[in-house]
Design an enzyme around this catalytic site. Sequence first.
Site, PDB file in Angstrom:
ATOM      1  N   LEU A  17       0.812  -1.211   0.000  1.00 46.88           N
ATOM      2  CA  LEU A  17       0.000   0.000   0.000  1.00 46.88           C
ATOM      3  C   LEU A  17       0.847   1.264   0.000  1.00 46.88           C
ATOM      4  O   LEU A  17       0.416   2.311  -0.481  1.00 46.88           O
ATOM      5  CB  LEU A  17      -0.932   0.023   1.215  1.00 46.88           C
ATOM      6  CG  LEU A  17      -2.007  -1.073   1.280  1.00 46.88           C
ATOM      7  CD1 LEU A  17      -2.748  -1.003   2.616  1.00 46.88           C
ATOM      8  CD2 LEU A  17      -2.983  -0.937   0.118  1.00 46.88           C
ATOM      9  N   GLY A  18       2.034   1.175   0.561  1.00 45.36           N
ATOM     10  CA  GLY A  18       2.895   2.343   0.609  1.00 45.36           C
ATOM     11  C   GLY A  18       4.207   2.023   1.304  1.00 45.36           C
ATOM     12  O   GLY A  18       4.367   0.965   1.923  1.00 45.36           O
ATOM     13  N   GLY A  20       7.912   4.134   3.152  1.00 39.85           N
ATOM     14  CA  GLY A  20       8.542   5.380   3.580  1.00 39.85           C
ATOM     15  C   GLY A  20       9.773   5.090   4.389  1.00 39.85           C
ATOM     16  O   GLY A  20      10.271   3.950   4.421  1.00 39.85           O
ATOM     17  N   GLY A  21      10.259   6.134   5.065  1.00 43.33           N
ATOM     18  CA  GLY A  21      11.485   5.982   5.821  1.00 43.33           C
ATOM     19  C   GLY A  21      11.366   5.046   7.002  1.00 43.33           C
ATOM     20  O   GLY A  21      12.379   4.520   7.483  1.00 43.33           O
ATOM     21  N   PHE A  22      10.161   4.821   7.494  1.00 41.87           N
ATOM     22  CA  PHE A  22       9.993   3.982   8.675  1.00 41.87           C
ATOM     23  C   PHE A  22       9.635   2.542   8.333  1.00 41.87           C
ATOM     24  O   PHE A  22       9.620   1.689   9.218  1.00 41.87           O
ATOM     25  CB  PHE A  22       8.895   4.562   9.573  1.00 41.87           C
ATOM     26  CG  PHE A  22       9.235   5.925  10.096  1.00 41.87           C
ATOM     27  CD1 PHE A  22      10.116   6.076  11.151  1.00 41.87           C
ATOM     28  CD2 PHE A  22       8.681   7.048   9.519  1.00 41.87           C
ATOM     29  CE1 PHE A  22      10.429   7.343  11.633  1.00 41.87           C
ATOM     30  CE2 PHE A  22       8.991   8.303   9.999  1.00 41.87           C
ATOM     31  CZ  PHE A  22       9.875   8.469  11.055  1.00 41.87           C
ATOM     32  N   THR A  25       3.911  -0.657   4.205  1.00 42.27           N
ATOM     33  CA  THR A  25       2.545  -0.985   4.605  1.00 42.27           C
ATOM     34  C   THR A  25       1.935  -1.894   3.547  1.00 42.27           C
ATOM     35  O   THR A  25       2.080  -1.647   2.343  1.00 42.27           O
ATOM     36  CB  THR A  25       1.694   0.292   4.753  1.00 42.27           C
ATOM     37  OG1 THR A  25       2.340   1.179   5.663  1.00 42.27           O
ATOM     38  CG2 THR A  25       0.310  -0.034   5.266  1.00 42.27           C
ATOM     39  N   LYS A  42       1.702  -3.180   9.001  1.00 42.69           N
ATOM     40  CA  LYS A  42       2.756  -2.183   8.883  1.00 42.69           C
ATOM     41  C   LYS A  42       4.060  -2.772   9.393  1.00 42.69           C
ATOM     42  O   LYS A  42       4.156  -3.179  10.550  1.00 42.69           O
ATOM     43  CB  LYS A  42       2.394  -0.922   9.687  1.00 42.69           C
ATOM     44  CG  LYS A  42       1.182  -0.190   9.157  1.00 42.69           C
ATOM     45  CD  LYS A  42       0.915   1.084   9.938  1.00 42.69           C
ATOM     46  CE  LYS A  42      -0.274   1.834   9.373  1.00 42.69           C
ATOM     47  NZ  LYS A  42      -0.535   3.088  10.103  1.00 42.69           N
ATOM     48  N   ASP A 141       0.835  14.127  13.305  1.00 44.46           N
ATOM     49  CA  ASP A 141       1.015  14.006  11.855  1.00 44.46           C
ATOM     50  C   ASP A 141      -0.335  14.090  11.136  1.00 44.46           C
ATOM     51  O   ASP A 141      -0.637  13.295  10.248  1.00 44.46           O
ATOM     52  CB  ASP A 141       1.717  12.691  11.508  1.00 44.46           C
ATOM     53  CG  ASP A 141       2.401  12.749  10.140  1.00 44.46           C
ATOM     54  OD1 ASP A 141       2.508  13.865   9.582  1.00 44.46           O
ATOM     55  OD2 ASP A 141       2.796  11.692   9.628  1.00 44.46           O
TER      56      ASP A 141
END
Length: 497
Positions: A17-18, A20-22, A25, A42, A141
């Site tokens: 789904l996505g 990023g830096g962390f 997902t 996640k 956020d």
Amino acid sequence: MNKITILNNRYRIIRELGSGGFGETFLSEDTQMPSERRCVVKQLKPVTANPQIFQLINERFAREAAILEALGEGNRQIPRLYAYFEEQSQFYLVQEWIEGETLTNRVENQGKMSESSVREILISLLPVLEFVHSQRIVHRDIKPDNIMLRKSDGIPILIDFGAVKETMGTVMNSSGNGTSSIVIGTPGFMPSEQAAGRPVYSSDLYSLGLTAIYLLTEKWPQELAINHDTGEVIWRQYAPRISPSLATVLDKAIMSHSRDRFHSPREMLDALTPCSLPGYGIPPAIASPSPVHPVPAPVFVAASPTASSPVVKSSSLGDWQKAGIIGTIIGLFVFLGLWISRPQVATNSSENIAAEPDQTNPEPQKSSPETPDALKGLEAVPARSESLSQIDPKQFIINYYTNLNQRQYNTTWSKLSPNFKTKAGTFADYVEWWESVAEIRVGNVRSIAQTEREAIVDVQLQYLMNDGRLVDDLKNRINLVWDNGQQTWLFDDKFEP
């Protein structure tokens, strides 16, 4: 994910789904549930592989997961946490899958949103933030990407809390203690105190305000100019048709210094909802799933809150009694004034009736509308006003909500005074909101005071929303004005106790 298709011997990965830096997902299926329900997994990656602090991260991760569980269980507009685990030095959260689209997607696909839609989103999300803050948590956020409109009912859902990200950013400082190496938030949407690593509750309101401005203008914060003298964001020229009341609320939410903003979601909600007038606006309990801590209504709102508003409520029995006493005093003075002037306005016909008791068909004496025992004798309805004796204000209120339940919007719209319509918005806004209500249930209706031209009525209302929520509005005070042209009462909004 190195071609892993099953996590924790349970969660089957469907697609990404996505990322990023962390971490990443994924949309997954729970193979150990009969329905194989879909969920979000996640995968979270610590920014350091230092074994000395791995245990610290693990402990913090467990603590933050417990917080996420409590938030999801306590509010329907936060995804539920199904599970969390650590596997091969990676941390995982398993959360409820919200089918829908983010606010970013909505604007990209359909363009700017209407003021009424943005107002509804704010009114729906502020109680969620109030609940989050009551748990001593700052989201940190809030942005269009982290608010989803659920496909099934269109309700906004708040996702992606920043606390777990902070845990993943833990490193060892010079004193040998674990500390976060990153600032949580999104540039443009976070205020200066958050960028400095010191977020406060109003930091979330700042982010929500800029999110609303994006929805109204289709402009990201980085695209908006800053007043170098005041430090405030300049945005109104991109939304020239926005009402002054909403613009004022958003301006206060995004003030550069936290002391100048709203201090709580409840305060911001109270500033928004005075525009929700009797019989039209959003019932207060819709925006109050969690305990409410009353605050004074902000004085900068154009439409000042009055006792006629169904939104500004008081949980104090003393306030309710005071309102009743004030209404009683008003009615008593009106009654005394009319009683004193009565001999001067008596007509010949009424004198003749008194002098001829034996006539065959004497004209019946006019009587005032039915009134609760506690208020009898307080109304002042002149005998010459035949129309008022035919239309009981209480019955008018019941008929109004009956027509709303029957979706007779043209009829109910015609029962709003011109003054009311000016502040209520367009007929389309009126219909759009009432379409979100499945049924209005009318409880006790009580007259407070009545003259020839005005009436004040209290009514208990219950709203069954399309999403299944049952909302109580126990203190809805309505001001009515008499319209000679239509020979009917009209809703008005100028009563002040």
